[in-house]
Design a protein around this motif. Sequence first.
Motif, PDB file in Angstrom:
ATOM      1  N   ALA A 131      40.765  37.566  44.294  1.00  0.00           N
ATOM      2  CA  ALA A 131      40.679  37.179  42.882  1.00  0.00           C
ATOM      3  C   ALA A 131      39.907  38.215  42.072  1.00  0.00           C
ATOM      4  CB  ALA A 131      40.029  35.810  42.750  1.00  0.00           C
ATOM      5  N   ASN A 182      41.607  40.231  39.205  1.00  0.00           N
ATOM      6  CA  ASN A 182      41.035  39.699  37.972  1.00  0.00           C
ATOM      7  C   ASN A 182      41.879  38.530  37.443  1.00  0.00           C
ATOM      8  OD1 ASN A 182      39.081  39.538  36.011  1.00  0.00           O
ATOM      9  ND2 ASN A 182      40.141  40.945  34.635  1.00  0.00           N
ATOM     10  N   VAL A 183      42.111  37.543  38.314  1.00  0.00           N
ATOM     11  CA  VAL A 183      42.912  36.371  37.965  1.00  0.00           C
ATOM     12  C   VAL A 183      42.032  35.123  37.966  1.00  0.00           C
ATOM     13  CG1 VAL A 183      45.069  37.317  38.845  1.00  0.00           C
ATOM     14  CG2 VAL A 183      43.598  36.013  40.375  1.00  0.00           C
ATOM     15  N   ASP A 184      42.553  34.060  37.396  1.00  0.00           N
ATOM     16  CA  ASP A 184      41.851  32.779  37.389  1.00  0.00           C
ATOM     17  C   ASP A 184      41.837  32.183  38.790  1.00  0.00           C
ATOM     18  OD1 ASP A 184      41.301  32.863  34.740  1.00  0.00           O
ATOM     19  OD2 ASP A 184      42.745  31.339  34.143  1.00  0.00           O
ATOM     20  N   THR A 214      37.604  33.090  35.636  1.00  0.00           N
ATOM     21  CA  THR A 214      37.695  34.390  36.301  1.00  0.00           C
ATOM     22  C   THR A 214      36.307  34.801  36.758  1.00  0.00           C
ATOM     23  OG1 THR A 214      37.469  35.524  34.186  1.00  0.00           O
ATOM     24  CG2 THR A 214      39.702  35.158  34.980  1.00  0.00           C
ATOM     25  N   GLN A 270      33.265  37.012  37.116  1.00  0.00           N
ATOM     26  CA  GLN A 270      32.672  38.113  36.363  1.00  0.00           C
ATOM     27  C   GLN A 270      31.694  38.902  37.217  1.00  0.00           C
ATOM     28  OE1 GLN A 270      33.670  38.953  33.208  1.00  0.00           O
ATOM     29  NE2 GLN A 270      35.198  37.409  33.737  1.00  0.00           N
TER      30      GLN A 270
END
Length: 123
Positions: free
Chosen positions: A66, A70-72, A89, A91
């Motif tokens: 993930a 950079n995905v939900d 997402t 960080q």
Amino acid sequence: MANFEEDWNALDLSKIRDRGSKKWVAMMLPEHVKMLRDYHEEIKKVPRPDLNEFDYEAIQEQIELAMKRNVDIKIKRWKDGEFLYHRGTIQWIDLTRRIIELEDPFQFFEVKLDEIVDVTILE
């Protein structure tokens, strides 16, 4: 005996208006009512799932994937006897404090790594 059975069958129970448990609360002490409420809250709690080595590896792989994409993600965590769900997402991952910082459309929030029981990538 036959009259009693006929009277019993003819009785319309839908017309009886009972107050249910309200009638008993007046006779109970406030301490007892509090204890009953606490008991009902306690029995609703879910035990923490037992995760093994493979489960932790799968969670780690989902988090790494993930972050790279950079995905939900949807995180399922266990805290105080209940499951909580977070979506957002990733960080930042702080390994010294053992937290993941997530961002959803409205806010930033932190999730403790020790509370996570499942991670799902949402695409």
